[in-house]
Design a protein around this motif. Structure first.
Motif, short mmCIF file in Angstrom:
data_model
loop_
_atom_site.label_atom_id
_atom_site.label_comp_id
_atom_site.label_asym_id
_atom_site.label_seq_id
_atom_site.Cartn_x
_atom_site.Cartn_y
_atom_site.Cartn_z
N TYR A 122 0.83 -1.22 0.00
CA TYR A 122 0.00 0.00 0.00
C TYR A 122 0.86 1.26 0.00
CZ TYR A 122 -4.19 -2.72 0.37
OH TYR A 122 -5.22 -3.57 0.07
N ASP A 123 0.25 2.37 -0.44
CA ASP A 123 0.98 3.64 -0.48
C ASP A 123 1.09 4.27 0.90
OD1 ASP A 123 1.38 3.86 -3.37
OD2 ASP A 123 -0.80 3.99 -3.46
N PHE A 124 -0.02 4.19 1.66
CA PHE A 124 -0.03 4.79 3.00
C PHE A 124 -0.82 3.93 3.97
CE2 PHE A 124 0.40 8.56 0.25
CZ PHE A 124 1.55 9.12 0.79
N ILE A 125 -0.41 4.01 5.24
CA ILE A 125 -1.17 3.39 6.34
C ILE A 125 -1.89 4.51 7.07
CG2 ILE A 125 -0.91 2.31 8.61
CD1 ILE A 125 1.51 0.79 7.40
N VAL A 126 -3.15 4.27 7.40
CA VAL A 126 -3.93 5.25 8.15
C VAL A 126 -4.35 4.59 9.46
CG1 VAL A 126 -5.98 6.72 8.13
CG2 VAL A 126 -4.79 6.27 6.00
N ILE A 127 -3.93 5.15 10.59
CA ILE A 127 -4.32 4.60 11.90
C ILE A 127 -5.64 5.24 12.33
CG2 ILE A 127 -3.65 4.23 14.32
CD1 ILE A 127 -1.69 2.86 12.43
N ASN A 128 -6.66 4.42 12.44
CA ASN A 128 -7.98 4.93 12.82
C ASN A 128 -8.14 4.87 14.34
OD1 ASN A 128 -10.58 5.84 12.86
ND2 ASN A 128 -11.49 3.95 12.10
N ASP A 129 -7.70 5.97 15.00
CA ASP A 129 -7.82 6.07 16.45
C ASP A 129 -8.98 7.03 16.76
OD1 ASP A 129 -7.48 6.00 19.13
OD2 ASP A 129 -5.43 6.75 19.16
N LYS A 130 -8.76 8.34 16.50
CA LYS A 130 -9.84 9.33 16.67
C LYS A 130 -10.40 9.62 15.29
CE LYS A 130 -8.11 11.42 20.88
NZ LYS A 130 -6.67 11.32 21.11
N LEU A 131 -11.69 9.39 15.10
CA LEU A 131 -12.33 9.45 13.78
C LEU A 131 -12.08 10.77 13.03
CD1 LEU A 131 -14.21 8.02 11.68
CD2 LEU A 131 -16.11 9.15 12.82
N ASP A 132 -12.37 11.91 13.67
CA ASP A 132 -12.25 13.20 12.98
C ASP A 132 -10.82 13.47 12.51
OD1 ASP A 132 -14.89 13.64 13.25
OD2 ASP A 132 -14.76 14.98 14.97
N GLU A 133 -9.85 13.14 13.39
CA GLU A 133 -8.44 13.34 13.03
C GLU A 133 -8.05 12.44 11.86
OE1 GLU A 133 -5.87 12.87 16.41
OE2 GLU A 133 -6.96 14.37 17.58
N CYS A 134 -8.57 11.22 11.87
CA CYS A 134 -8.26 10.24 10.83
C CYS A 134 -8.83 10.68 9.48
CB CYS A 134 -8.84 8.89 11.24
SG CYS A 134 -8.22 7.56 10.22
N VAL A 135 -10.04 11.23 9.50
CA VAL A 135 -10.68 11.73 8.27
C VAL A 135 -9.83 12.87 7.68
CG1 VAL A 135 -12.70 13.00 7.39
CG2 VAL A 135 -13.02 10.98 8.82
N GLN A 136 -9.38 13.79 8.55
CA GLN A 136 -8.53 14.91 8.09
C GLN A 136 -7.22 14.39 7.49
OE1 GLN A 136 -7.88 17.74 11.24
NE2 GLN A 136 -10.01 18.40 11.26
#
Length: 208
Positions: free
Chosen positions: A162-176
């Motif tokens: 994958y190109d990037f990993i996204v850590i889904n901890d706090k939803l709003d921060e993760c969306v940004q």
């Protein structure tokens, strides 16, 4: 020059919160479109043609396969599910960034067809948190949860693609963060070949 959309492939472990993330992303920003899959299964109550799925007959789906009209497809519980190429390409031409939720094998097939596709892998902060989220759903038996965790262990082997990993901890921060990664991806040279060619042509005037 009109900006063309990017195809974004989102994968992740079951329980990592992919669906919630993508809905929030589409709700928060207006340049995204969720890819609509095609299926041979019957519509469920409340499902709308062209919104949840494109509902088609089995022979129509198989014709699409022969015509190479699908980006990817799979058979599950005696029904076909797939991503129609035409729908995705129309959205990309409109300048929309199209989000496609798919598992690892499918994601790599998409990357072959669309080399400029952006691959994002959604992970929870920890394996313990993943277990907690699966249990917190309250919709699955302990056996099913165990199965999903075993599957996650297998899927973890392909994350490097994958190109990037996204850590889904706090939803709003993760969306940004996701929105920021997608915005940055628009500026890579591989996704701006037309712009580069145009600039080179214009510079030739000064070189002569």
């Amino acid at each position: 020059m009109k900006r063309k959309g990017i195809l974004i492939v989102v994968s992740g472990f079951s329980g990592a919160g992919k669906g919630t993330l993508m809905k929030q992303l589409v709700h928060s920003y207006d340049n995204y479109a969720l890819s609509v899959s095609m299926t041979t299964r019957k519509p469920r109550p409340g499902e709308t043609e062209g919104k949840e799925y494109f509902f088609v007959k089995k022979e129509d789906f198989e014709r699409k396969i022969k015509e190479e009209g699908l980006i990817e497809y799979a058979s599950y519980c005696d029904n076909y599910y797939g991503t129609p190429k035409e729908y995705v390409e129309k959205q990309l031409e409109k300048g929309k960034d199209v989000i496609l939720e798919i598992e690892i094998q499918g994601a790599l097939k998409v990357k072959k067809q669309f080399p400029t596709a952006l691959l994002l892998f959604v992970m929870p902060p920890s394996a313990e948190e993943l277990k907690k989220r699966l249990e917190g759903r309250g919709t699955e038996t302990p056996e099913v949860i165990e199965k999903r965790l075993k599957r996650a262990a297998q899927e973890a082997e392909g994350i490097e693609n994958y190109d990037f990993i996204v850590i889904n901890d706090k939803l709003d921060e993760c969306v940004q963060e996701m929105h920021g990664l997608i915005t940055a991806a628009h500026e890579t040279p591989a996704r701006n070949q037309e712009l580069i060619s145009k600039m080179r042509k214009e510079l030739e005037v000064f070189a002569n």
